[in-house]
Design a protein around this motif. Structure first.
Motif, mmCIF file in Angstrom:
data_model
loop_
_atom_site.group_PDB
_atom_site.id
_atom_site.type_symbol
_atom_site.label_atom_id
_atom_site.label_comp_id
_atom_site.label_asym_id
_atom_site.label_seq_id
_atom_site.Cartn_x
_atom_site.Cartn_y
_atom_site.Cartn_z
ATOM 1 N N VAL A 1 -5.633 -2.824 -12.166
ATOM 2 C CA VAL A 1 -5.328 -2.146 -10.912
ATOM 3 C C VAL A 1 -6.508 -1.259 -10.546
ATOM 4 C CG1 VAL A 1 -2.825 -2.177 -11.157
ATOM 5 C CG2 VAL A 1 -4.125 -0.326 -12.193
ATOM 6 N N GLU B 1 -7.204 3.311 -1.221
ATOM 7 C CA GLU B 1 -6.144 2.502 -1.820
ATOM 8 C C GLU B 1 -4.832 2.585 -1.039
ATOM 9 O OE1 GLU B 1 -6.875 0.307 -3.940
ATOM 10 O OE2 GLU B 1 -8.918 1.080 -4.078
ATOM 11 N N TYR C 1 5.128 1.780 -4.875
ATOM 12 C CA TYR C 1 3.758 1.958 -5.350
ATOM 13 C C TYR C 1 3.689 3.223 -6.196
ATOM 14 C CZ TYR C 1 2.814 -1.299 -1.517
ATOM 15 O OH TYR C 1 2.854 -2.378 -0.673
ATOM 16 N N GLY D 1 -1.268 1.304 -7.751
ATOM 17 C CA GLY D 1 -0.734 -0.057 -7.743
ATOM 18 C C GLY D 1 0.766 -0.019 -7.890
ATOM 19 N N SER D 2 1.339 -1.058 -8.467
ATOM 20 C CA SER D 2 2.773 -1.048 -8.722
ATOM 21 C C SER D 2 3.087 0.039 -9.742
ATOM 22 C CB SER D 2 3.219 -2.406 -9.258
ATOM 23 O OG SER D 2 2.740 -2.587 -10.585
ATOM 24 N N ASP E 1 2.152 -1.293 -13.254
ATOM 25 C CA ASP E 1 0.740 -1.519 -13.579
ATOM 26 C C ASP E 1 -0.077 -0.236 -13.560
ATOM 27 O OD1 ASP E 1 1.260 -4.210 -13.876
ATOM 28 O OD2 ASP E 1 0.624 -4.753 -11.852
#
Length: 423
Positions: free
Chosen positions: A3, A25, A224, A243-244, A247
């Motif tokens: 990520v 991001e 997120y 990221g998720s 992750d």
């Protein structure tokens, strides 16, 4: 899965670098026309929240249709307006409507059933599978209504070693952060059955993390996470990932495992854990014990030194009735204690540490001595099965070589060198 990440162990991310990373991001997330909720920690997590929240605010406020920040309290006491102002803007007198126009900052109202939404059910069989057979009980997953109803949820929070889940952060901001106490109690009790000393700082998907991830998967919408690690004993951000929730958490968990776990060659004979002001009661200040316990010699004493604390638990009065005991004290008398909220039982066992209980004799034996040097009176300490020391005597005791002093206790985990994972 890799990520987007900035920084690393020992690195100091500048304000400009951090803002640029956040803008880039979060800028990739489609927010136009959508309702957004930012999920942020409460003030028991050490981090430069004003700096972090301002960067995220700038990246979202002119794009999403609506923005709100929800404080992921779990079952911590609700924050007062001046506490929220200090935490998010740096001053108790700050005008949050002026600091963050268009973004209300609210508590997770975990005590209000109408503020929660049922997003699904986890069966008893599945709980058994996830918990490694430690618990077989189904549960509904009740989550903060404002979080559930938002189109997009962005978790903004630090990653640290944690007594219940192993490494904190990620989906933990949904459960327990924005959940109802029933599911929180279940996850905490599974952690207690494993024990804090074994669980804390454990990387990867622990049984409790697996339960949390299962429940978080039921939360609808886009999810997120801006996960980051703050250098111990400072406000410097070492690393951040976006990221998720799974992750971003996993990437930053690698960093905190390097920077927030200190391995010592020999166990400390005794410890004085000096508790910072951000911990308001023993419920949160007990982290000073959790993070010292694995590195203290058998029979040693851990002193929770917090002259500013006069309350055991603001939101959980049951702890005054049951006190602090080892896991087996409850497991071997389950009929007597099963109706006590399991989160309270878990806190009790985490706060007391390893020990044994002989059901025939009624004798409990604890590995360590736990002592409060706080504004909590001796008679209360006696009633909850912990020792008492006058906090005025502690500064002199800090000079005793038999006591290891941990300043700003509660974030760095201490373990024995012999427990260091093999590379």
């Amino acid at each position: 899965m890799s990520v987007p990440t900035i920084g690393g162990p020992g690195y100091h991310i500048s304000v400009e670098e951090f803002e640029g990373f956040v803008a880039d991001e979060i800028g990739k997330v489609q927010l136009e026309g959508k309702n957004l909720v930012l999920i942020i920690p409460d003030d028991t997590r050490g981090c430069p929240m004003p700096r972090i929240l301002r960067a995220v605010y700038k990246a979202v406020i002119n794009r999403a249709a609506n923005v709100k920040a929800v404080i992921a309290l779990g079952t911590h006491e609700y924050m007062e307006p001046d506490e929220i102002a200090l935490w998010t803007a740096g001053s108790r007198d700050a005008d949050l409507a002026a600091e963050y126009p268009g973004m209300p900052i609210v508590n997770h109202l975990w005590k209000d059933h109408d503020a929660l939404v049922n997003v699904g059910h986890i069966s008893a069989q599945r709980i058994s599978e996830l918990s490694g057979g430690r618990l077989e009980k189904g549960t509904d997953v009740l989550i903060n209504r404002e979080v559930v109803e938002a189109d997009v949820k962005i978790i903004v929070g630090p990653i640290l070693p944690h007594e219940v889940v192993g490494i904190s952060g990620g989906n933990k901001y949904f459960i327990p952060g924005c959940a109802a106490h029933e599911l929180i109690d279940m996850t905490h009790w599974v952690g207690a059955l494993i024990t804090s000393a074994e669980m804390i700082g454990t990387p990867g998907i622990t049984p409790v993390r697996a339960m949390i991830n299962e429940g978080a998967a039921l939360v609808p919408g886009e999810k997120y996470c801006l996960a980051f690690v703050v250098e111990a004993y400072s406000d410097e951000i070492e690393a951040a990932s976006f990221g998720s929730p799974e992750d971003a958490w996993a990437e930053q968990a690698k960093v905190t495992a390097q920077t927030h776990i200190e391995y010592v060659a020999e166990p400390f004979p005794n410890v004085i854990a000096e508790i910072p002001l951000r911990y308001h009661d023993i419920w949160t200040a007990a982290k000073g014990f959790y993070k010292a316990e694995p590195a203290v010699a058998d029979g040693g004493e851990v002193i929770i030194y917090a002259p500013h604390i006069d309350t055991v638990a603001e939101a959980h009065p049951e702890i005054y009735q049951i006190g602090y005991h080892s896991r087996d004290y409850y497991v071997k008398q389950w009929d007597k204690f099963s109706d006590v909220p399991w989160g309270v039982l878990a806190h009790s066992t985490h706060g007391r540490g390893a020990g044994s209980y002989d059901a025939e004799t009624g004798i409990e034996t604890n590995r360590l001595k736990l002592t409060f040097a706080t504004a909590i009176p001796k008679e209360v300490c006696d009633s909850i099965n912990v020792g008492y020391r006058d906090p005025a005597t502690i500064p002199a005791l800090m000079e005793d070589p038999n006591f290891h002093v941990i300043r700003d206790a509660g974030e760095v985990l201490f373990r024995l060198e012999s427990e260091r994972p093999s590379q």
